[in-house]
Scaffold this motif. Structure first.
Motif, mmCIF file in Angstrom:
data_model
loop_
_atom_site.group_PDB
_atom_site.id
_atom_site.type_symbol
_atom_site.label_atom_id
_atom_site.label_comp_id
_atom_site.label_asym_id
_atom_site.label_seq_id
_atom_site.Cartn_x
_atom_site.Cartn_y
_atom_site.Cartn_z
ATOM 1 N N CYS A 84 0.868 -1.175 0.000
ATOM 2 C CA CYS A 84 0.000 0.000 0.000
ATOM 3 C C CYS A 84 0.905 1.225 0.000
ATOM 4 C CB CYS A 84 -0.927 0.023 1.208
ATOM 5 S SG CYS A 84 -2.013 1.471 1.275
ATOM 6 N N THR A 85 0.768 2.065 -1.012
ATOM 7 C CA THR A 85 1.642 3.236 -1.102
ATOM 8 C C THR A 85 1.267 4.270 -0.058
ATOM 9 O OG1 THR A 85 1.421 2.880 -3.490
ATOM 10 C CG2 THR A 85 2.835 4.675 -2.784
ATOM 11 N N SER A 86 0.007 4.708 -0.044
ATOM 12 C CA SER A 86 -0.388 5.776 0.878
ATOM 13 C C SER A 86 -0.243 5.339 2.328
ATOM 14 C CB SER A 86 -1.818 6.229 0.600
ATOM 15 O OG SER A 86 -2.740 5.163 0.756
ATOM 16 N N PRO A 135 -3.907 8.334 -8.434
ATOM 17 C CA PRO A 135 -5.364 8.375 -8.545
ATOM 18 C C PRO A 135 -5.999 9.139 -7.390
ATOM 19 C CG PRO A 135 -4.730 6.318 -7.555
ATOM 20 C CD PRO A 135 -3.447 7.077 -7.807
ATOM 21 N N TYR A 136 -5.179 9.628 -6.457
ATOM 22 C CA TYR A 136 -5.656 10.162 -5.186
ATOM 23 C C TYR A 136 -6.292 11.550 -5.303
ATOM 24 C CZ TYR A 136 -1.879 6.922 -3.722
ATOM 25 O OH TYR A 136 -1.036 5.862 -3.569
ATOM 26 N N THR A 137 -6.784 12.006 -4.151
ATOM 27 C CA THR A 137 -7.189 13.396 -3.992
ATOM 28 C C THR A 137 -5.932 14.254 -3.822
ATOM 29 O OG1 THR A 137 -7.339 13.166 -1.593
ATOM 30 C CG2 THR A 137 -9.344 12.734 -2.866
ATOM 31 N N LYS A 138 -6.110 15.564 -3.830
ATOM 32 C CA LYS A 138 -4.977 16.479 -3.692
ATOM 33 C C LYS A 138 -4.258 16.282 -2.363
ATOM 34 C CE LYS A 138 -3.668 21.375 -3.861
ATOM 35 N NZ LYS A 138 -2.886 21.340 -2.587
ATOM 36 N N SER A 139 -5.007 16.120 -1.272
ATOM 37 C CA SER A 139 -4.365 16.012 0.038
ATOM 38 C C SER A 139 -3.483 14.777 0.133
ATOM 39 C CB SER A 139 -5.424 16.000 1.151
ATOM 40 O OG SER A 139 -6.308 14.902 0.984
ATOM 41 N N VAL A 140 -3.933 13.648 -0.439
ATOM 42 C CA VAL A 140 -3.120 12.437 -0.391
ATOM 43 C C VAL A 140 -1.908 12.580 -1.313
ATOM 44 C CG1 VAL A 140 -3.115 9.934 -0.693
ATOM 45 C CG2 VAL A 140 -5.169 11.077 0.149
ATOM 46 N N THR A 141 -2.102 13.199 -2.474
ATOM 47 C CA THR A 141 -0.988 13.439 -3.390
ATOM 48 C C THR A 141 0.045 14.370 -2.756
ATOM 49 O OG1 THR A 141 -2.500 13.165 -5.264
ATOM 50 C CG2 THR A 141 -0.379 14.183 -5.729
#
Length: 298
Positions: A84-86, A135-141
């Motif tokens: 899992c990256t995040s 593929p994430y949202t801005k906050s996760v990116t």
């Protein structure tokens, strides 16, 4: 019928994989492993939370990891990997190291994570300036970019989809489109984040077109896990795994290798205008202008 001559089955080397409960790409992981390696997957418990920083923290809690590794220990894998990256970058470099330590203590075997393997892979190919696709949202990116900065990596451009669910359904064409928009400036490589985002078949295409190594979350996860036990991952025409590909169109221009945690001087990362999101997406595309009309010849 006498089957004594068969002499099988062929001995297998086990690789344990801890994946989030919503992981849907088991088959993609298998494509990076040789025939004498078996993957043993287990998943974290379900929680009613969409893809976000909160979910990343929940699926990477140390107690969850210990229980998963202890369950995998029953089949005696030689290494365990957290896919899992995040979940492995949300706590920064120190958090990733602590996760590996918790897994090692629970299973008494080598342990790696996707984000830790990513930094090792970037060091392996000598890349310190990279474009990023998520593929994430801005906050996760943003959190991924912070993690990379801690590891001495500058993000030169990025593109993201803003998805909070069903990431495994993203088609290859969307991954390619994001990659073309993210690669700007003097990037050494491209990283495609998220182990739930399909990438295997697009890597050779993007390396040939963009003239740089392309790494993906599942690719570095399998590369890191197998390397920890002295086995080479399988990936034809992928620069990280194939020496011929690394000397071909994806070859770097002599960028020197750097220590894993050396932090370079701060540089401005590109942030372009967002593209139109899908109806279900919470946020848009933060990326560079479209790729030029005259693609590289291969």
């Amino acid at each position: 019928m006498d089957v004594s001559f068969l002499g099988g089955p062929q001995p297998q080397c086990g690789v344990g994989v801890v994946a989030p409960f919503d992981f849907a790409l088991d088959r993609e992981l298998w494509r990076w492993v040789p025939d004498d390696v078996s993957l043993h997957l287990t998943r974290t418990p379900f929680v009613p939370v969409e893809v976000s920083l909160d979910l990343a923290r929940l699926v990477s809690e140390h107690e969850t990891l210990r229980e998963a590794v202890q369950a995998l220990s029953a089949v005696a894998p030689r290494v365990v990997s957290y896919a899992c990256t995040s979940g492995s970058f949300v706590g920064g470099v120190a958090g990733e190291r602590a996760m590996c330590a918790a897994m090692r203590q629970a299973g008494e075997m080598p342990s790696v994570t996707t984000s830790g393997a990513l930094l090792d892979a970037l060091c392996e190919i000598g890349a310190r300036r990279i474009a990023v696709v998520t593929p994430y949202t801005k906050s996760v990116t943003d959190s991924l970019e912070d993690y990379l900065a801690e590891g001495g990596i500058t993000v030169t451009g990025r593109a993201y989809l803003g998805l909070t669910r069903h990431i495994w359904k993203v088609p290859y064409r969307d991954v390619v489109d994001m990659a073309r928009q993210a690669v700007v400036g003097a990037a050494d490589a491209l990283f495609i984040s998220c182990t739930n985002l399909p990438t295997y078949d697009v890597i050779p295409q993007l390396e040939a077109e963009l003239r740089m190594p392309v790494l993906s979350a599942n690719q570095v996860t399998m590369w890191g896990a197998l390397r920890a036990i002295g086995i080479h991952a399988v990936g034809p025409y992928q620069a990280l795994l194939d020496p011929v590909a690394r000397r071909g169109p994806a070859a770097l221009s002599g960028t020197p290798e750097i220590p894993r945690h050396h932090r370079p001087e701060p540089e401005a990362a590109f942030a372009g205008p967002p593209a139109a999101p899908e109806a279900e997406q919470a946020e848009g595309l933060d990326a560079a202008p479209p790729f030029p009309d005259d693609p590289y010849e291969v």
